[in-house]
Every structure is written in structure tokens, then in C-alpha cells.
Design a protein around this motif. Structure first.
Motif, PDB file in Angstrom:
ATOM      1  N   LEU A   1       1.649   7.963  -7.323  1.00  0.00           N
ATOM      2  CA  LEU A   1       0.517   8.883  -7.411  1.00  0.00           C
ATOM      3  C   LEU A   1       0.909  10.086  -8.243  1.00  0.00           C
ATOM      4  O   LEU A   1       2.047  10.506  -8.213  1.00  0.00           O
ATOM      5  CB  LEU A   1       0.064   9.317  -6.017  1.00  0.00           C
ATOM      6  N   PRO A   2       0.030  10.638  -8.964  1.00  0.00           N
ATOM      7  CA  PRO A   2      -1.393  10.341  -9.040  1.00  0.00           C
ATOM      8  C   PRO A   2      -1.761   9.268 -10.060  1.00  0.00           C
ATOM      9  O   PRO A   2      -2.910   8.863 -10.142  1.00  0.00           O
ATOM     10  CB  PRO A   2      -2.020  11.665  -9.424  1.00  0.00           C
ATOM     11  N   LYS A   3      -0.786   8.743 -10.840  1.00  0.00           N
ATOM     12  CA  LYS A   3      -1.127   7.786 -11.896  1.00  0.00           C
ATOM     13  C   LYS A   3      -1.805   6.523 -11.384  1.00  0.00           C
ATOM     14  O   LYS A   3      -2.744   6.037 -11.998  1.00  0.00           O
ATOM     15  CB  LYS A   3       0.121   7.376 -12.686  1.00  0.00           C
ATOM     16  N   ALA A   4      -1.368   5.972 -10.285  1.00  0.00           N
ATOM     17  CA  ALA A   4      -1.861   4.670  -9.824  1.00  0.00           C
ATOM     18  C   ALA A   4      -2.995   4.779  -8.808  1.00  0.00           C
ATOM     19  O   ALA A   4      -3.248   3.849  -8.054  1.00  0.00           O
ATOM     20  CB  ALA A   4      -0.714   3.863  -9.234  1.00  0.00           C
ATOM     21  N   TYR A   5      -3.694   5.882  -8.801  1.00  0.00           N
ATOM     22  CA  TYR A   5      -4.739   6.080  -7.794  1.00  0.00           C
ATOM     23  C   TYR A   5      -5.820   5.010  -7.843  1.00  0.00           C
ATOM     24  O   TYR A   5      -6.416   4.663  -6.821  1.00  0.00           O
ATOM     25  CB  TYR A   5      -5.359   7.472  -7.919  1.00  0.00           C
ATOM     26  N   GLU A   6      -6.072   4.430  -9.015  1.00  0.00           N
ATOM     27  CA  GLU A   6      -7.125   3.424  -9.123  1.00  0.00           C
ATOM     28  C   GLU A   6      -6.743   2.107  -8.439  1.00  0.00           C
ATOM     29  O   GLU A   6      -7.610   1.309  -8.121  1.00  0.00           O
ATOM     30  CB  GLU A   6      -7.477   3.179 -10.587  1.00  0.00           C
ATOM     31  N   ASP A   7      -5.479   1.892  -8.217  1.00  0.00           N
ATOM     32  CA  ASP A   7      -5.021   0.673  -7.543  1.00  0.00           C
ATOM     33  C   ASP A   7      -5.211   0.734  -6.023  1.00  0.00           C
ATOM     34  O   ASP A   7      -5.218  -0.300  -5.363  1.00  0.00           O
ATOM     35  CB  ASP A   7      -3.537   0.425  -7.825  1.00  0.00           C
ATOM     36  N   ILE A   8      -5.345   1.927  -5.492  1.00  0.00           N
ATOM     37  CA  ILE A   8      -5.375   2.099  -4.044  1.00  0.00           C
ATOM     38  C   ILE A   8      -6.502   1.311  -3.358  1.00  0.00           C
ATOM     39  O   ILE A   8      -6.238   0.626  -2.365  1.00  0.00           O
ATOM     40  CB  ILE A   8      -5.423   3.591  -3.661  1.00  0.00           C
ATOM     41  N   PRO A   9      -7.753   1.341  -3.822  1.00  0.00           N
ATOM     42  CA  PRO A   9      -8.806   0.607  -3.107  1.00  0.00           C
ATOM     43  C   PRO A   9      -8.544  -0.899  -3.001  1.00  0.00           C
ATOM     44  O   PRO A   9      -8.754  -1.486  -1.932  1.00  0.00           O
ATOM     45  CB  PRO A   9     -10.074   0.890  -3.920  1.00  0.00           C
ATOM     46  N   LEU A  10      -8.072  -1.518  -4.069  1.00  0.00           N
ATOM     47  CA  LEU A  10      -7.801  -2.961  -4.026  1.00  0.00           C
ATOM     48  C   LEU A  10      -6.658  -3.294  -3.072  1.00  0.00           C
ATOM     49  O   LEU A  10      -6.746  -4.242  -2.284  1.00  0.00           O
ATOM     50  CB  LEU A  10      -7.492  -3.482  -5.423  1.00  0.00           C
TER      51      LEU A  10
ATOM     52  N   LEU B   1       0.842  -1.201   0.000  1.00  0.00           N
ATOM     53  CA  LEU B   1       0.000   0.000   0.000  1.00  0.00           C
ATOM     54  C   LEU B   1       0.877   1.251   0.000  1.00  0.00           C
ATOM     55  O   LEU B   1       0.567   2.230  -0.684  1.00  0.00           O
ATOM     56  CB  LEU B   1      -0.924  -0.009   1.217  1.00  0.00           C
ATOM     57  N   HIS B   2       1.949   1.213   0.721  1.00  0.00           N
ATOM     58  CA  HIS B   2       2.835   2.361   0.850  1.00  0.00           C
ATOM     59  C   HIS B   2       3.505   2.726  -0.478  1.00  0.00           C
ATOM     60  O   HIS B   2       3.585   3.905  -0.828  1.00  0.00           O
ATOM     61  CB  HIS B   2       3.901   2.068   1.914  1.00  0.00           C
TER      62      HIS B   2
END
Length: 72
Positions: A36-45, A28-29
């Protein structure tokens, strides 16, 4: 009542769960720090996997603590 071998197996399982939670926290870290900000969609998973790993550790750790306290 658990046998000494069963209690030791649970201790090992707690250690494994804690290691997994730490690994998920690292996963997560990394995107937060580097992508970020490119991989923001990966954060919830990733956050959900981290939450589940931490929850699993907490449940096992509480079980172990209860068993150890009952044997005192």
C-alpha cells in the motif's frame, strides 16, 4: 446417516477448506502490509476471495459439527 468413511472425508474437506481460508488471509495480509498504497486496487478482489474461502469453511465446519453432534 453418514458412514465413518464419509464422515472422515468431510473432516478432511473441512481441514482443506480451513487451510485455503488461511492462505487467502495471507494473500490479503501481504498487500496491506507491503504494497500500500500502490496495490490498493487489488484489495477488493483479494478480500472477496478470502471472504469466499472463509464462508466455504464455515459452511463445511457447521455441517461437520451438526453431523458429529447428531451421532453422539
Amino acid at each position: 446417516m453418514m458412514t465413518a468413511a464419509e464422515l472422515e472425508a468431510l473432516r478432511k474437506e473441512v481441514k482443506r477448506a480451513k487451510r485455503m481460508a488461511s492462505e487467502r488471509a495471507g494473500e490479503l495480509h501481504d498487500p496491506l502490509e507491503q504494497c500500500l498504497p500502490k496495490a490498493y486496487e487489488d484489495i477488493p478482489l483479494i478480500a472477496h476471495a478470502c471472504y469466499q474461502a472463509c464462508q466455504n469453511w464455515a459452511i463445511l465446519n457447521a455441517e461437520l459439527a451438526a453431523l458429529e453432534n447428531s451421532q453422539v
